[in-house]
Write an enzyme that holds these catalytic residues in place. Structure first.
Site, PDB file in Angstrom:
ATOM      1  CG  HIS A  12      -0.334   0.301   7.141  1.00 35.87           C
ATOM      2  ND1 HIS A  12      -0.066   0.778   5.878  1.00 35.87           N
ATOM      3  CD2 HIS A  12      -0.431  -1.040   7.026  1.00 35.87           C
ATOM      4  CE1 HIS A  12      -0.010  -0.246   5.035  1.00 35.87           C
ATOM      5  NE2 HIS A  12      -0.217  -1.362   5.710  1.00 35.87           N
TER       6      HIS A  12
ATOM      7  CG  LEU B  18      -4.606 -10.867   1.464  1.00 40.72           C
ATOM      8  CD1 LEU B  18      -5.510 -10.293   2.553  1.00 40.72           C
ATOM      9  CD2 LEU B  18      -3.283 -11.301   2.078  1.00 40.72           C
ATOM     10  N   GLY B  19      -5.373 -11.050  -2.303  1.00 45.24           N
ATOM     11  CA  GLY B  19      -4.832 -10.131  -3.303  1.00 45.24           C
ATOM     12  C   GLY B  19      -5.930  -9.301  -3.953  1.00 45.24           C
TER      13      GLY B  19
ATOM     14  CB  CYS C   1     -18.522  -2.194  15.374  1.00 46.10           C
ATOM     15  SG  CYS C   1     -17.207  -1.577  14.299  1.00 46.10           S
TER      16      CYS C   1
ATOM     17  CB  THR D 225      -0.927   0.002   1.232  1.00 45.92           C
ATOM     18  OG1 THR D 225      -1.775  -1.145   1.178  1.00 45.92           O
ATOM     19  CG2 THR D 225      -1.784   1.259   1.267  1.00 45.92           C
TER      20      THR D 225
ATOM     21  CG  HIS E 163      -0.587   0.567  -4.485  1.00 51.22           C
ATOM     22  ND1 HIS E 163      -0.643   0.301  -5.841  1.00 51.22           N
ATOM     23  CD2 HIS E 163      -0.794  -0.611  -3.860  1.00 51.22           C
ATOM     24  CE1 HIS E 163      -0.882  -0.988  -6.016  1.00 51.22           C
ATOM     25  NE2 HIS E 163      -0.960  -1.566  -4.832  1.00 51.22           N
TER      26      HIS E 163
ATOM     27  CB  CYS F 188     -17.503   3.282  13.449  1.00 56.25           C
ATOM     28  SG  CYS F 188     -18.806   2.008  13.362  1.00 56.25           S
TER      29      CYS F 188
END
Length: 340
Positions: A63, A262-263, A99, A40, A43, A93
């Protein structure tokens, strides 16, 4: 504080001074020790179409990290100053249906550290205390810094029972190789991994996969023949984001086999749906880590002897970030670490 910031709509990052974050009542402030470069981040560095659509500027990115808690908000419990922690990068959230049902990893209002809110390529980062995960002393910083992607591999691999199964992994990037390590650790019979990158296929061989297959030269049928497999692959873990790799995987899955994706695949990806329907395949999409069961499982696997250290191939100081990103972008690396 010093931080790596995306400030321009072009390739590259800028090292600059930015305000030190101020933690809220339920937050912790963490002094970053080590970070890792993710796909990421590449990118965003390259400022491709995906980054242009998702990343606000200016933004401190990154991250994957480990650090030390230096300040806690007045309502924080369970975390104290001095604790060594890694960070779960998805900020849920807490109020949507998922959640409330304990499925925070599929929160529909998710924020992403280093993508939609300030990240960890900085001297300090502030995140909600619930997202700070304490790290045992037995896990060194160079490994603790890659728990985020190891969590992706863990979530994907442990979606299905792997004991005694023949596991196919498409994509020998760092996450694919970590998934192979997990499959071996939990008792898969054969682990087959495919790619076209010779460096990463060699890395996969070093960690002990059954077959590391160059898909430009050999087929999945060849691997089955080599291993004397008769019916097909029991579990498929798609890590490459390559449509051809997915199509080949589905073609050679055993009937009633299980696939985890996952990709990130291109929007226009097409498959032969008969391979899914007529075989009765199970297909599951994976996003991030299950919060926080994945963290519990991967840390316990590390403590029980699982070794992912071979995945870390390069380490740099943060001031060498250009060299670090160049190494990661080249494809001639596993995980690339930057230390503060």
């Amino acid at each position: 504080m010093k931080a790596l910031v995306k400030t321009k709509a072009e390739a590259g990052l800028q090292m600059m001074e930015v305000p030190k974050p101020q933690p809220g009542h339920n937050d912790v402030l963490i002094k970053v020790k080590s970070t890792a470069i993710c796909g990421t981040d590449i990118h965003i560095y390259n400022w491709d179409e995906w980054a242009q659509q998702h990343v606000p500027m200016p933004l401190v990115i990154g991250h994957e990290f480990v650090g030390e808690v230096v300040e806690v908000g007045q309502e924080v419990t369970g975390i104290k100053v001095g604790d060594r922690v890694a960070g779960e990068g998805h900020i849920a959230c807490g109020f949507c249906r998922n959640c409330r049902a304990g499925r925070r990893h599929v929160c529909r209002k998710n924020e992403s550290v280093g993508v939609t809110r300030p990240g960890c390529f900085a001297e300090y980062i502030s995140i909600p205390a619930i997202n700070a995960y304490p790290i045992p002393a037995s896990i060194p910083n160079r490994i603790a810094a890659i728990l985020d992607p190891l969590g992706n591999a863990t979530h994907t691999a442990l979606s299905y029972d792997l004991i005694g199964e023949d596991v196919l992994i498409t994509g020998a990037g760092p996450v694919g190789i970590m998934a192979a390590i997990i499959a071996r650790h939990v008792g898969a019979r054969y682990v087959i991994i495919t790619d076209v990158n010779a460096y990463r296929l060699e890395l996969a061989k070093k960690i002990g996969v059954s077959v590391a297959l160059d898909s430009n030269k050999n087929s999945l049928a060849d691997a089955m023949k080599t291993l004397k497999m008769r019916e097909g692959y029991d579990v498929g873990l798609e890590m490459s984001g390559n449509p051809n790799a997915l199509r080949e995987m589905l073609k050679y899955m055993v009937h009633n086999g299980k696939v985890a994706l996952l990709g990130f695949l291109p929007r226009e990806t097409q498959i032969d749906w008969n391979d899914v329907i007529m075989k009765g395949l199970y297909v599951k999409g994976i996003y991030g880590r299950e919060m926080f069961e994945t963290w519990y499982k991967m840390i316990n696997m590390l403590q029980s002897g699982m070794d992912v250290s071979a995945v870390v191939t390069h380490e740099f100081g943060i001031d060498e970030y250009e060299k670090a990103f160049s190494t990661a972008i080249s494809g001639q690396s596993g995980k690339v670490i930057m230390h503060f």
